[in-house]
Motif scaffolding. Structure first.
Motif, PDB file in Angstrom:
ATOM      1  N   GLN A  90       0.847  -1.186   0.000  1.00 51.65           N
ATOM      2  CA  GLN A  90       0.000   0.000   0.000  1.00 51.65           C
ATOM      3  C   GLN A  90       0.880   1.233   0.000  1.00 51.65           C
ATOM      4  O   GLN A  90       1.777   1.365   0.834  1.00 51.65           O
ATOM      5  CB  GLN A  90      -0.901   0.007   1.244  1.00 51.65           C
ATOM      6  N   ALA A  91       0.641   2.126  -0.959  1.00 55.08           N
ATOM      7  CA  ALA A  91       1.326   3.413  -1.000  1.00 55.08           C
ATOM      8  C   ALA A  91       0.295   4.481  -0.696  1.00 55.08           C
ATOM      9  O   ALA A  91      -0.623   4.711  -1.480  1.00 55.08           O
ATOM     10  CB  ALA A  91       1.962   3.648  -2.364  1.00 55.08           C
ATOM     11  N   ASN A  92       0.411   5.110   0.448  1.00 53.52           N
ATOM     12  CA  ASN A  92      -0.590   6.076   0.903  1.00 53.52           C
ATOM     13  C   ASN A  92       0.125   7.380   1.258  1.00 53.52           C
ATOM     14  O   ASN A  92       0.788   7.478   2.287  1.00 53.52           O
ATOM     15  CB  ASN A  92      -1.342   5.515   2.112  1.00 53.52           C
ATOM     16  N   VAL A  93       0.005   8.356   0.394  1.00 55.84           N
ATOM     17  CA  VAL A  93       0.740   9.614   0.538  1.00 55.84           C
ATOM     18  C   VAL A  93      -0.246  10.765   0.687  1.00 55.84           C
ATOM     19  O   VAL A  93      -1.272  10.814   0.014  1.00 55.84           O
ATOM     20  CB  VAL A  93       1.648   9.872  -0.682  1.00 55.84           C
ATOM     21  N   SER A  94       0.059  11.687   1.589  1.00 61.63           N
ATOM     22  CA  SER A  94      -0.787  12.872   1.745  1.00 61.63           C
ATOM     23  C   SER A  94       0.078  14.124   1.853  1.00 61.63           C
ATOM     24  O   SER A  94       1.264  14.047   2.184  1.00 61.63           O
ATOM     25  CB  SER A  94      -1.675  12.750   2.989  1.00 61.63           C
TER      26      SER A  94
ATOM     27  N   SER B 101       2.335   3.408   4.739  1.00 62.19           N
ATOM     28  CA  SER B 101       2.648   2.705   3.496  1.00 62.19           C
ATOM     29  C   SER B 101       3.452   1.454   3.842  1.00 62.19           C
ATOM     30  O   SER B 101       4.249   1.459   4.779  1.00 62.19           O
ATOM     31  CB  SER B 101       3.449   3.607   2.559  1.00 62.19           C
ATOM     32  N   ARG B 102       3.254   0.389   3.075  1.00 61.00           N
ATOM     33  CA  ARG B 102       3.856  -0.895   3.472  1.00 61.00           C
ATOM     34  C   ARG B 102       4.032  -1.813   2.282  1.00 61.00           C
ATOM     35  O   ARG B 102       3.443  -1.606   1.220  1.00 61.00           O
ATOM     36  CB  ARG B 102       2.960  -1.584   4.483  1.00 61.00           C
TER      37      ARG B 102
ATOM     38  N   SER C 186       7.360  -1.537   6.861  1.00 64.62           N
ATOM     39  CA  SER C 186       6.969  -0.159   6.566  1.00 64.62           C
ATOM     40  C   SER C 186       7.825   0.388   5.429  1.00 64.62           C
ATOM     41  O   SER C 186       9.020   0.095   5.340  1.00 64.62           O
ATOM     42  CB  SER C 186       7.154   0.732   7.801  1.00 64.62           C
ATOM     43  N   VAL C 187       7.212   1.177   4.576  1.00 63.43           N
ATOM     44  CA  VAL C 187       7.929   1.855   3.501  1.00 63.43           C
ATOM     45  C   VAL C 187       7.563   3.332   3.565  1.00 63.43           C
ATOM     46  O   VAL C 187       6.392   3.689   3.434  1.00 63.43           O
ATOM     47  CB  VAL C 187       7.568   1.277   2.118  1.00 63.43           C
ATOM     48  N   ALA C 188       8.541   4.178   3.785  1.00 63.29           N
ATOM     49  CA  ALA C 188       8.295   5.616   3.845  1.00 63.29           C
ATOM     50  C   ALA C 188       8.315   6.157   2.417  1.00 63.29           C
ATOM     51  O   ALA C 188       9.378   6.420   1.855  1.00 63.29           O
ATOM     52  CB  ALA C 188       9.338   6.298   4.709  1.00 63.29           C
TER      53      ALA C 188
ATOM     54  N   ALA D  53      -8.122   6.455   9.874  1.00 59.55           N
ATOM     55  CA  ALA D  53      -7.018   5.580  10.271  1.00 59.55           C
ATOM     56  C   ALA D  53      -5.793   5.771   9.378  1.00 59.55           C
ATOM     57  O   ALA D  53      -5.908   6.009   8.169  1.00 59.55           O
ATOM     58  CB  ALA D  53      -7.463   4.130  10.227  1.00 59.55           C
ATOM     59  N   ASP D  54      -4.635   5.685  10.002  1.00 58.09           N
ATOM     60  CA  ASP D  54      -3.330   5.730   9.322  1.00 58.09           C
ATOM     61  C   ASP D  54      -2.978   7.098   8.759  1.00 58.09           C
ATOM     62  O   ASP D  54      -2.018   7.230   7.996  1.00 58.09           O
ATOM     63  CB  ASP D  54      -3.247   4.694   8.190  1.00 58.09           C
ATOM     64  N   GLY D  55      -3.742   8.128   9.124  1.00 57.60           N
ATOM     65  CA  GLY D  55      -3.411   9.477   8.682  1.00 57.60           C
ATOM     66  C   GLY D  55      -3.175  10.396   9.860  1.00 57.60           C
ATOM     67  O   GLY D  55      -3.128   9.962  11.015  1.00 57.60           O
ATOM     68  N   ILE D  56      -3.058  11.674   9.575  1.00 54.96           N
ATOM     69  CA  ILE D  56      -2.735  12.635  10.624  1.00 54.96           C
ATOM     70  C   ILE D  56      -3.876  12.771  11.637  1.00 54.96           C
ATOM     71  O   ILE D  56      -3.653  13.145  12.790  1.00 54.96           O
ATOM     72  CB  ILE D  56      -2.397  14.005   9.997  1.00 54.96           C
ATOM     73  N   ALA D  57      -5.098  12.440  11.234  1.00 56.62           N
ATOM     74  CA  ALA D  57      -6.250  12.555  12.136  1.00 56.62           C
ATOM     75  C   ALA D  57      -6.614  11.221  12.782  1.00 56.62           C
ATOM     76  O   ALA D  57      -7.701  11.078  13.329  1.00 56.62           O
ATOM     77  CB  ALA D  57      -7.448  13.114  11.379  1.00 56.62           C
ATOM     78  N   ASP D  58      -5.733  10.235  12.714  1.00 58.21           N
ATOM     79  CA  ASP D  58      -5.956   8.935  13.355  1.00 58.21           C
ATOM     80  C   ASP D  58      -6.333   9.141  14.818  1.00 58.21           C
ATOM     81  O   ASP D  58      -5.697   9.919  15.538  1.00 58.21           O
ATOM     82  CB  ASP D  58      -4.667   8.110  13.267  1.00 58.21           C
TER      83      ASP D  58
END
Length: 296
Positions: free
Chosen positions: A37-41, A69-70, A92-94, A176-181
């Motif tokens: 999963q690549a999840n970028v904000s 991201s993972r 984890s993948v940054a 979930a998994d974001g800045i507002a988790d």
């Protein structure tokens, strides 16, 4: 339940892309799946001004963030009579920096030793010795384990895994998994030791865990997890520490409900044991196209 002292903050996140890859890795075998999963904000943050001792003015800034991201491998092998061996290795993948896994925390300890005065000095001098210990980097820092599975009896696994306490309400967090988790607000951290070092946390995954996850029985399921937090001990002068986590879940559309409990127990040599505990209640309800969630 614990609550942290958190400075007022305003945060906005714009998701640029989210990508999930999943498919069989035929080169490694038909029962192996490569996924990720690549999840970028792009986050715009105003931290506000802190109050109380050591208060300071906040800042406004922006940044590119990688939100859990993972990349991972997982698979299963049939053992017969309905039993399967299951395994997973996840890292984890940054995606904002290219880093993988997590670096171990450095632990520093200082010892002050009294040195006898040297004649004709009239004062006593002291020497401070600082020792820094660094562990092995965690490449597969996310859920990584080996276990057995049966549709009728559930899953038993050993390795690194989310605690049942964490698992119980993850589905209720729409951010979930974001800045507002919501774990930024709920009791995820217990401070202790010199300088307020984090020594115990809730809502996390834990290493050296043995966990059992039951199948669904009349809409109910349970999850149990135990971890020895002092497996590196070498003698009786070292404190013992362990963690026990439990979650009970009920799921029958449109309702989801859960109760979770977790306790960390520390037993110093010749001293009574002390425990740090947390309890959590979660409720979810599906209302047409809306998912409503509550966690306390």
């Amino acid at each position: 339940m614990q609550m942290n002292n958190i400075a007022p903050a305003i945060a906005a996140a714009l998701t640029l892309s989210a990508l999930t890859l999943s498919g069989p890795a035929t080169a490694a075998g038909e029962n192996v799946i490569v996924y990720g999963q690549a999840n970028v904000s792009y986050d715009m943050i105003s931290t506000g001004t802190t109050t109380g001792l050591g208060s300071s003015s906040g800042i406004s800034s922006s940044r590119v963030s990688s939100n859990s991201s993972r990349i991972g491998l997982k698979g299963s092998n049939q053992l017969g009579k309905g039993w399967s061996a299951v395994w997973q290795a996840e890292a984890s993948v940054a995606t904002d920096t290219g880093a993988a896994g997590v670096a171990p925390a450095s632990v520093s300890t200082s010892t002050t030793t009294q040195v006898p005065p040297v004649f004709p000095a009239t004062t006593t001098t002291y020497a401070t010795v600082t020792t820094t210990t660094t562990g092995t980097p965690q490449i597969f820092d996310r859920d990584t384990y080996l276990g057995i599975y049966n549709e009728d009896y559930g899953t038993l696994l050993a390795g690194r895994h989310d605690t049942p306490y964490k698992m119980s309400t993850r589905r209720l967090d729409v951010f979930a998994d974001g800045i507002a988790d919501n774990r930024s607000l709920m009791g995820t951290t217990m401070f202790g030791g010199a300088g307020g070092v984090v020594i115990q946390t809730f809502d996390v995954r834990m290493s050296d865990m043995i966990a059992y996850i039951s199948p669904n029985f009349r809409s109910f399921s349970i999850a149990l997890g135990y971890s020895n937090l002092a497996e590196g001990n070498m003698n009786m002068n070292q404190a013992n520490a362990s963690a026990l986590s439990l979650a009970v879940m009920y799921e029958k559309d449109p309702v989801y409900a859960t109760f979770a409990y977790e306790v960390y127990t520390t037993t110093p040599p010749k001293d009574p044991a002390t425990a740090v505990k947390a309890a959590k209640l979660g409720l979810g309800y599906k209302l047409g196209i809306f998912d409503l969630g509550f966690a306390y």
